[in-house]
Design a protein around this motif. Structure first.
Motif, PDB file in Angstrom:
ATOM      1  N   THR A   1      -7.867 -28.332 -10.828  1.00  0.00           N
ATOM      2  CA  THR A   1      -6.709 -28.554  -9.975  1.00  0.00           C
ATOM      3  C   THR A   1      -5.453 -28.111 -10.721  1.00  0.00           C
ATOM      4  O   THR A   1      -5.436 -28.016 -11.965  1.00  0.00           O
ATOM      5  CB  THR A   1      -6.570 -30.038  -9.593  1.00  0.00           C
ATOM      6  OG1 THR A   1      -6.420 -30.809 -10.786  1.00  0.00           O
ATOM      7  CG2 THR A   1      -7.780 -30.519  -8.838  1.00  0.00           C
TER       8      THR A   1
ATOM      9  N   LYS B   1     -12.505 -30.300 -10.796  1.00  0.00           N
ATOM     10  CA  LYS B   1     -12.873 -30.714  -9.430  1.00  0.00           C
ATOM     11  C   LYS B   1     -14.216 -30.142  -8.986  1.00  0.00           C
ATOM     12  O   LYS B   1     -14.821 -30.665  -8.041  1.00  0.00           O
ATOM     13  CB  LYS B   1     -11.784 -30.332  -8.440  1.00  0.00           C
ATOM     14  CG  LYS B   1     -11.590 -28.839  -8.200  1.00  0.00           C
ATOM     15  CD  LYS B   1     -10.556 -28.621  -7.098  1.00  0.00           C
ATOM     16  CE  LYS B   1     -10.368 -27.135  -6.777  1.00  0.00           C
ATOM     17  NZ  LYS B   1      -9.417 -26.939  -5.656  1.00  0.00           N
TER      18      LYS B   1
ATOM     19  N   THR C   1     -15.516 -32.242 -23.170  1.00  0.00           N
ATOM     20  CA  THR C   1     -16.348 -32.616 -22.031  1.00  0.00           C
ATOM     21  C   THR C   1     -17.178 -31.423 -21.584  1.00  0.00           C
ATOM     22  O   THR C   1     -16.639 -30.334 -21.318  1.00  0.00           O
ATOM     23  CB  THR C   1     -15.481 -33.094 -20.849  1.00  0.00           C
ATOM     24  OG1 THR C   1     -14.817 -34.302 -21.213  1.00  0.00           O
ATOM     25  CG2 THR C   1     -16.326 -33.338 -19.611  1.00  0.00           C
TER      26      THR C   1
ATOM     27  N   LYS D   1     -10.330 -32.557 -18.375  1.00  0.00           N
ATOM     28  CA  LYS D   1     -11.394 -33.366 -17.760  1.00  0.00           C
ATOM     29  C   LYS D   1     -10.905 -33.984 -16.457  1.00  0.00           C
ATOM     30  O   LYS D   1     -11.636 -34.016 -15.457  1.00  0.00           O
ATOM     31  CB  LYS D   1     -11.838 -34.452 -18.737  1.00  0.00           C
ATOM     32  CG  LYS D   1     -12.864 -35.424 -18.199  1.00  0.00           C
ATOM     33  CD  LYS D   1     -13.197 -36.468 -19.247  1.00  0.00           C
ATOM     34  CE  LYS D   1     -14.145 -37.530 -18.724  1.00  0.00           C
ATOM     35  NZ  LYS D   1     -14.442 -38.565 -19.751  1.00  0.00           N
ATOM     36  N   ASP D   2      -9.677 -34.433 -16.444  1.00  0.00           N
ATOM     37  CA  ASP D   2      -9.121 -35.068 -15.245  1.00  0.00           C
ATOM     38  C   ASP D   2      -8.758 -34.053 -14.167  1.00  0.00           C
ATOM     39  O   ASP D   2      -8.540 -34.434 -13.009  1.00  0.00           O
ATOM     40  CB  ASP D   2      -7.884 -35.884 -15.616  1.00  0.00           C
ATOM     41  CG  ASP D   2      -8.214 -37.028 -16.564  1.00  0.00           C
ATOM     42  OD1 ASP D   2      -9.345 -37.546 -16.486  1.00  0.00           O
ATOM     43  OD2 ASP D   2      -7.358 -37.387 -17.392  1.00  0.00           O
ATOM     44  N   ARG D   3      -8.671 -32.783 -14.539  1.00  0.00           N
ATOM     45  CA  ARG D   3      -8.344 -31.739 -13.565  1.00  0.00           C
ATOM     46  C   ARG D   3      -9.583 -31.032 -13.022  1.00  0.00           C
ATOM     47  O   ARG D   3      -9.483 -30.177 -12.142  1.00  0.00           O
ATOM     48  CB  ARG D   3      -7.397 -30.712 -14.198  1.00  0.00           C
ATOM     49  CG  ARG D   3      -6.012 -31.255 -14.490  1.00  0.00           C
ATOM     50  CD  ARG D   3      -5.165 -30.258 -15.282  1.00  0.00           C
ATOM     51  NE  ARG D   3      -5.053 -28.972 -14.631  1.00  0.00           N
ATOM     52  CZ  ARG D   3      -4.472 -27.904 -15.182  1.00  0.00           C
ATOM     53  NH1 ARG D   3      -3.954 -28.002 -16.408  1.00  0.00           N
ATOM     54  NH2 ARG D   3      -4.405 -26.757 -14.533  1.00  0.00           N
TER      55      ARG D   3
ATOM     56  N   LYS E   1      -1.871 -28.448 -12.459  1.00  0.00           N
ATOM     57  CA  LYS E   1      -1.365 -29.524 -13.312  1.00  0.00           C
ATOM     58  C   LYS E   1      -0.443 -30.431 -12.532  1.00  0.00           C
ATOM     59  O   LYS E   1       0.406 -29.970 -11.795  1.00  0.00           O
ATOM     60  CB  LYS E   1      -0.615 -28.912 -14.507  1.00  0.00           C
ATOM     61  CG  LYS E   1      -0.232 -29.940 -15.556  1.00  0.00           C
ATOM     62  CD  LYS E   1       0.365 -29.245 -16.765  1.00  0.00           C
ATOM     63  CE  LYS E   1       0.729 -30.257 -17.844  1.00  0.00           C
ATOM     64  NZ  LYS E   1       1.307 -29.622 -19.042  1.00  0.00           N
TER      65      LYS E   1
ATOM     66  N   PRO F   1      -9.557 -33.043 -23.336  1.00  0.00           N
ATOM     67  CA  PRO F   1      -9.453 -34.283 -22.550  1.00  0.00           C
ATOM     68  C   PRO F   1      -8.552 -34.191 -21.328  1.00  0.00           C
ATOM     69  O   PRO F   1      -8.878 -34.743 -20.265  1.00  0.00           O
ATOM     70  CB  PRO F   1      -8.915 -35.287 -23.567  1.00  0.00           C
ATOM     71  CG  PRO F   1      -9.450 -34.806 -24.875  1.00  0.00           C
ATOM     72  CD  PRO F   1      -9.393 -33.312 -24.783  1.00  0.00           C
ATOM     73  N   ASP F   2      -7.424 -33.504 -21.415  1.00  0.00           N
ATOM     74  CA  ASP F   2      -6.515 -33.431 -20.274  1.00  0.00           C
ATOM     75  C   ASP F   2      -7.098 -32.615 -19.121  1.00  0.00           C
ATOM     76  O   ASP F   2      -6.787 -32.859 -17.956  1.00  0.00           O
ATOM     77  CB  ASP F   2      -5.156 -32.870 -20.690  1.00  0.00           C
ATOM     78  CG  ASP F   2      -5.269 -31.582 -21.483  1.00  0.00           C
ATOM     79  OD1 ASP F   2      -6.338 -31.325 -22.059  1.00  0.00           O
ATOM     80  OD2 ASP F   2      -4.286 -30.831 -21.533  1.00  0.00           O
TER      81      ASP F   2
ATOM     82  N   TYR G   1     -20.884 -33.301 -16.830  1.00  0.00           N
ATOM     83  CA  TYR G   1     -19.961 -34.340 -16.374  1.00  0.00           C
ATOM     84  C   TYR G   1     -20.064 -34.524 -14.859  1.00  0.00           C
ATOM     85  O   TYR G   1     -20.061 -35.653 -14.359  1.00  0.00           O
ATOM     86  CB  TYR G   1     -18.539 -33.975 -16.770  1.00  0.00           C
ATOM     87  CG  TYR G   1     -17.497 -34.982 -16.362  1.00  0.00           C
ATOM     88  CD1 TYR G   1     -17.474 -36.261 -16.905  1.00  0.00           C
ATOM     89  CD2 TYR G   1     -16.527 -34.652 -15.414  1.00  0.00           C
ATOM     90  CE1 TYR G   1     -16.517 -37.193 -16.528  1.00  0.00           C
ATOM     91  CE2 TYR G   1     -15.560 -35.567 -15.025  1.00  0.00           C
ATOM     92  CZ  TYR G   1     -15.566 -36.846 -15.585  1.00  0.00           C
ATOM     93  OH  TYR G   1     -14.612 -37.757 -15.194  1.00  0.00           O
TER      94      TYR G   1
END
Length: 258
Positions: free
Chosen positions: A256, A231, A186, A227-229, A258, A224-225, A191
């Protein structure tokens, strides 16, 4: 966790600017490119006095990369890309910091193109893409950051038509970058800011910085993991306007916990 990347364009000449930026913005991790200094000339004491530990991969007069951290010394994983042992240019260093693998890279410029320097750029990108796939397969959180010397799309250049034949924007370069992204990485800036005009590099000539006539060539690619963190992400544009500053502006992301 705040991670930044900054092409300092000569760490000896820009050390006061670097130290001021570190003090004012306080990233947890800072990845530096274009040190232009041999191993023994890295200003470790000044970096430590600023509150950071460091690992680096230097080279006399050219290239050079480093990873600084104020949240524990970076655990060095490698210098240079695997399968590219014949390359004697200091362009890649990789470490683990706070559970995250961080790769700091200074991708070749490639000009003039076509030519041997452009061929070297494309070969380097091929080696990097292969290694990136291996890092993804590890399932660990990974950040690939630095000066990519790639203008991904027309949105990333002031007057892109002027860059059509440049190694940073040639179709082969952009295709190689898209091949890398297609693995599942990403682009952090895009993004969070998909259409905004954002530049990270401004030439010293033609009053480029004041006219906002820049390029976006310093990138953060996240596994990928992460991407969700993600902010926040941005550019410390004002730093480019400081006296005796680099022609690049620092880029940063915030993750952020984990």
């Amino acid at each position: 966790m705040k991670i930044a990347t900054y092409n300092v364009n000569g760490i000896s000449a820009r050390l006061p600017v670097l130290l001021r930026w570190l003090q004012e913005t306080a990233p947890d991790v800072a990845c530096l490119q274009e040190l232009k200094a041999p191993e023994e000339k890295f200003p470790l004491q000044a970096i430590q006095d600023a509150g950071y530990e460091a690992i680096w991969h230097g080279q006399k007069s050219w290239n050079g990369v480093a990873i600084l951290s104020k949240i524990g010394k970076p655990e060095e994983l490698r210098k240079g890309l695997p399968g590219n042992d014949e390359d004697d240019q200091s362009r890649y260093i990789e470490a683990k910091v706070n559970g995250v693998i961080i790769a700091c890279l200074y991708l070749p410029n490639g000009n003039p193109a076509p030519g041997p320097k452009f061929d070297y750029k494309l070969r380097w990108m091929e080696h990097f893409t292969k290694h990136a796939a291996t890092l993804l397969a590890s399932k660990e959180p990974v950040v690939l950051t630095g000066d990519y010397n790639v203008i991904p799309t027309e949105v990333d250049a002031y007057k892109p038509e002027r860059w059509v034949e440049d190694a940073l924007f040639r179709p082969e370069t952009r295709a190689a970058f898209q091949e890398l992204l297609a693995q599942g990485w990403t682009d952090a800036i895009r993004y969070l800011h998909p259409t905004e005009t954002i530049y990270t590099y401004f030439d010293y000539f033609r009053n480029a910085f004041a006219r906002n006539a820049g390029l976006r060539i310093d990138h953060f690619l996240l596994s990928p993991d992460l991407k969700d963190r993600l902010k926040a992400a941005g550019v410390d544009r004002d730093t480019r306007g400081w006296e005796k500053s680099s022609d690049h502006a620092p880029v940063w992301i915030e993750l952020t916990d984990k």
